[in-house]
Design an enzyme around this catalytic site. Structure first.
Site, PDB file in Angstrom:
ATOM      1  N   GLN A 125       0.813  -1.217   0.000  1.00  0.00           N
ATOM      2  CA  GLN A 125       0.000   0.000   0.000  1.00  0.00           C
ATOM      3  C   GLN A 125       0.841   1.258   0.000  1.00  0.00           C
ATOM      4  O   GLN A 125       2.056   1.220   0.193  1.00  0.00           O
ATOM      5  CB  GLN A 125      -0.904   0.002   1.229  1.00  0.00           C
ATOM      6  CG  GLN A 125      -0.144  -0.155   2.534  1.00  0.00           C
ATOM      7  CD  GLN A 125      -1.077  -0.288   3.740  1.00  0.00           C
ATOM      8  OE1 GLN A 125      -1.240   0.647   4.490  1.00  0.00           O
ATOM      9  NE2 GLN A 125      -1.687  -1.443   3.900  1.00  0.00           N
ATOM     10  N   HIS A 157       0.175   5.736   0.974  1.00  0.00           N
ATOM     11  CA  HIS A 157      -0.759   6.765   1.450  1.00  0.00           C
ATOM     12  C   HIS A 157      -0.446   8.095   0.769  1.00  0.00           C
ATOM     13  O   HIS A 157       0.713   8.404   0.503  1.00  0.00           O
ATOM     14  CB  HIS A 157      -0.641   6.950   2.965  1.00  0.00           C
ATOM     15  CG  HIS A 157      -0.773   5.677   3.730  1.00  0.00           C
ATOM     16  ND1 HIS A 157      -1.937   4.948   3.770  1.00  0.00           N
ATOM     17  CD2 HIS A 157       0.125   4.994   4.480  1.00  0.00           C
ATOM     18  CE1 HIS A 157      -1.745   3.879   4.516  1.00  0.00           C
ATOM     19  NE2 HIS A 157      -0.502   3.880   4.969  1.00  0.00           N
ATOM     20  N   HIS A 200       4.713   0.493   0.938  1.00  0.00           N
ATOM     21  CA  HIS A 200       5.121  -0.226   2.146  1.00  0.00           C
ATOM     22  C   HIS A 200       4.119  -1.301   2.530  1.00  0.00           C
ATOM     23  O   HIS A 200       2.982  -1.292   2.066  1.00  0.00           O
ATOM     24  CB  HIS A 200       5.257   0.750   3.324  1.00  0.00           C
ATOM     25  CG  HIS A 200       3.956   1.378   3.712  1.00  0.00           C
ATOM     26  ND1 HIS A 200       3.467   2.501   3.092  1.00  0.00           N
ATOM     27  CD2 HIS A 200       3.026   1.045   4.637  1.00  0.00           C
ATOM     28  CE1 HIS A 200       2.311   2.840   3.626  1.00  0.00           C
ATOM     29  NE2 HIS A 200       2.002   1.963   4.561  1.00  0.00           N
ATOM     30  N   ARG A 214      -4.412   0.579  -1.907  1.00  0.00           N
ATOM     31  CA  ARG A 214      -3.825  -0.767  -2.018  1.00  0.00           C
ATOM     32  C   ARG A 214      -3.345  -1.010  -3.439  1.00  0.00           C
ATOM     33  O   ARG A 214      -4.081  -0.808  -4.395  1.00  0.00           O
ATOM     34  CB  ARG A 214      -4.862  -1.838  -1.674  1.00  0.00           C
ATOM     35  CG  ARG A 214      -5.141  -1.932  -0.226  1.00  0.00           C
ATOM     36  CD  ARG A 214      -5.922  -3.217   0.107  1.00  0.00           C
ATOM     37  NE  ARG A 214      -6.568  -2.984   1.381  1.00  0.00           N
ATOM     38  CZ  ARG A 214      -7.869  -2.750   1.514  1.00  0.00           C
ATOM     39  NH1 ARG A 214      -8.672  -2.805   0.481  1.00  0.00           N
ATOM     40  NH2 ARG A 214      -8.358  -2.478   2.698  1.00  0.00           N
ATOM     41  N   GLU A 271       3.501   8.006   8.451  1.00  0.00           N
ATOM     42  CA  GLU A 271       3.437   7.148   9.626  1.00  0.00           C
ATOM     43  C   GLU A 271       4.824   6.696  10.009  1.00  0.00           C
ATOM     44  O   GLU A 271       5.794   6.930   9.267  1.00  0.00           O
ATOM     45  CB  GLU A 271       2.540   5.934   9.351  1.00  0.00           C
ATOM     46  CG  GLU A 271       3.033   5.026   8.239  1.00  0.00           C
ATOM     47  CD  GLU A 271       1.993   3.986   7.816  1.00  0.00           C
ATOM     48  OE1 GLU A 271       0.851   4.371   7.508  1.00  0.00           O
ATOM     49  OE2 GLU A 271       2.334   2.800   7.779  1.00  0.00           O
TER      50      GLU A 271
HETATM   51 ZN    ZN Z   1       0.367   2.242   5.988  1.00  0.00          ZN
END
Ligand code: ZN
Length: 310
Positions: free
Chosen positions: A95, A97, A171, A191, A114
């Site tokens: 995936q 972001h 990642h 995804r 993140e």
């Molecule tokens: Zn993630």
């Protein structure tokens, strides 16, 4: 005014989840496919409840909206951070972001940068972290041809490792990892590949290949960071990352720690041990916010904390 807001975690079932949140943290999880503990969150998809003091019973989003003085009048329209513990009992989807600009425009959500602290893992556990494509064309081609081994970069991990994952980084957590994640308060995931997995009803999960290609950074650049360690008489603070989105530290206390406090507010997760924090008892698995009304921190006991702030 309340100095500490303890929170009730929210659990999310996932196709890749397991039972470690119960086995390791003693949480009362809803089922044996529990993948995520949203420990400190005011996101609309999982809004934690305050469980102590005068604000007991209120949602964090409501307290953030109505009691902004507790957060030093933080300017972010919504509570900006989210802390999770993830039990990857199986591989997560590959995936990526989006950043704030793309997410706001297309999803009405924050972007998602993140970071992961590996709490525990099986032997030879690994993560997918970045890719080998040198151009967007190469990225598109490798994805279209399902050439995942050529595309994806894999990294071996051990307990105590830390990874910063900026938006735009391809990642995935892989099987056998227990991770504390600190992230922007966002739930937008694109995804790229889900191993053609089917859920209990025989359905595959939705992919978002076009959006993923749009937001992926090409070429991948490893983020380099220098850990800073500050030693006290009976404690040690390790800073893993200081970014535009958050700072993340580990506090290891064996005895007591008195330190100055000049942040808007702190998100704190107890990873190990027990003791007291500003006079309140704390133990492994507790999560709390230290509000802006403190100007000194004192804590004592034997414990390890993950601490994040803006
Ligand atoms: Zn993630």
């Amino acid at each position: 005014m309340q100095k500490i807001l303890f929170l009730e975690p929210i659990f999310q079932s996932r196709i890749w989840g397991g039972t470690k949140l119960r086995d390791s943290f003693n949480y009362n999880i809803p089922n044996d496919l529990t993948g995520e503990c949203w420990a400190i969150s005011a996101h609309k998809n999982g809004d934690c409840t305050i469980i102590n003091g005068p604000l007991e019973g209120k949602k964090l989003s409501v307290v953030y909206r109505d009691n902004r003085e507790l957060f030093n009048d933080c300017e972010s329209a919504t509570f900006p951070l989210l802390t999770k513990i993830l039990d990857a009992n199986d591989d997560l989807s590959i995936q990526v972001h989006p950043d704030d600009e793309y997410a706001m425009k297309n999803e009405n959500d924050l972007g998602k940068t993140e970071c992961w602290y590996i709490l525990d893992c099986q032997e030879n556990a690994e993560i997918v972290f970045g890719h080998h494509a040198k151009t967007k064309e190469e990225l598109v081609k490798l994805i279209a041809n399902n050439e995942w081994d050529q595309l994806l970069k894999r990294v071996k991990v051990e307990p105590g490792d830390f990874f910063y994952v900026p938006s735009g980084t391809i990642h995935a957590l892989c099987k056998g990892l227990l991770v504390l994640e600190t992230q922007q308060s966002s739930d937008t995931t694109y995804r790229v590949y889900d191993y053609n997995r089917k859920d209990a009803s025989g359905n595959t999960r939705q992919l978002h290949v076009n959006q993923a290609i749009e937001v992926t950074n090409v070429p991948h650049v490893d983020y380099l960071y220098n850990r800073e360690v500050v030693k006290f008489d009976h404690a040690m603070i390790t800073t893993y990352v200081k970014s535009d989105f958050f700072t993340v530290e580990k506090w290891q206390v064996e005895g007591s720690l008195n330190t100055k406090y000049n942040h808007k507010f702190l998100l704190v997760s107890v990873l190990k041990g027990e003791g007291h924090f500003l006079g309140e008892p704390i133990k492994k698995g507790d999560h709390f916010i230290v509000t802006s009304i403190n100007d000194k921190i004192h804590c004592q006991g034997n414990f390890e904390l993950m601490v994040s702030y803006l």
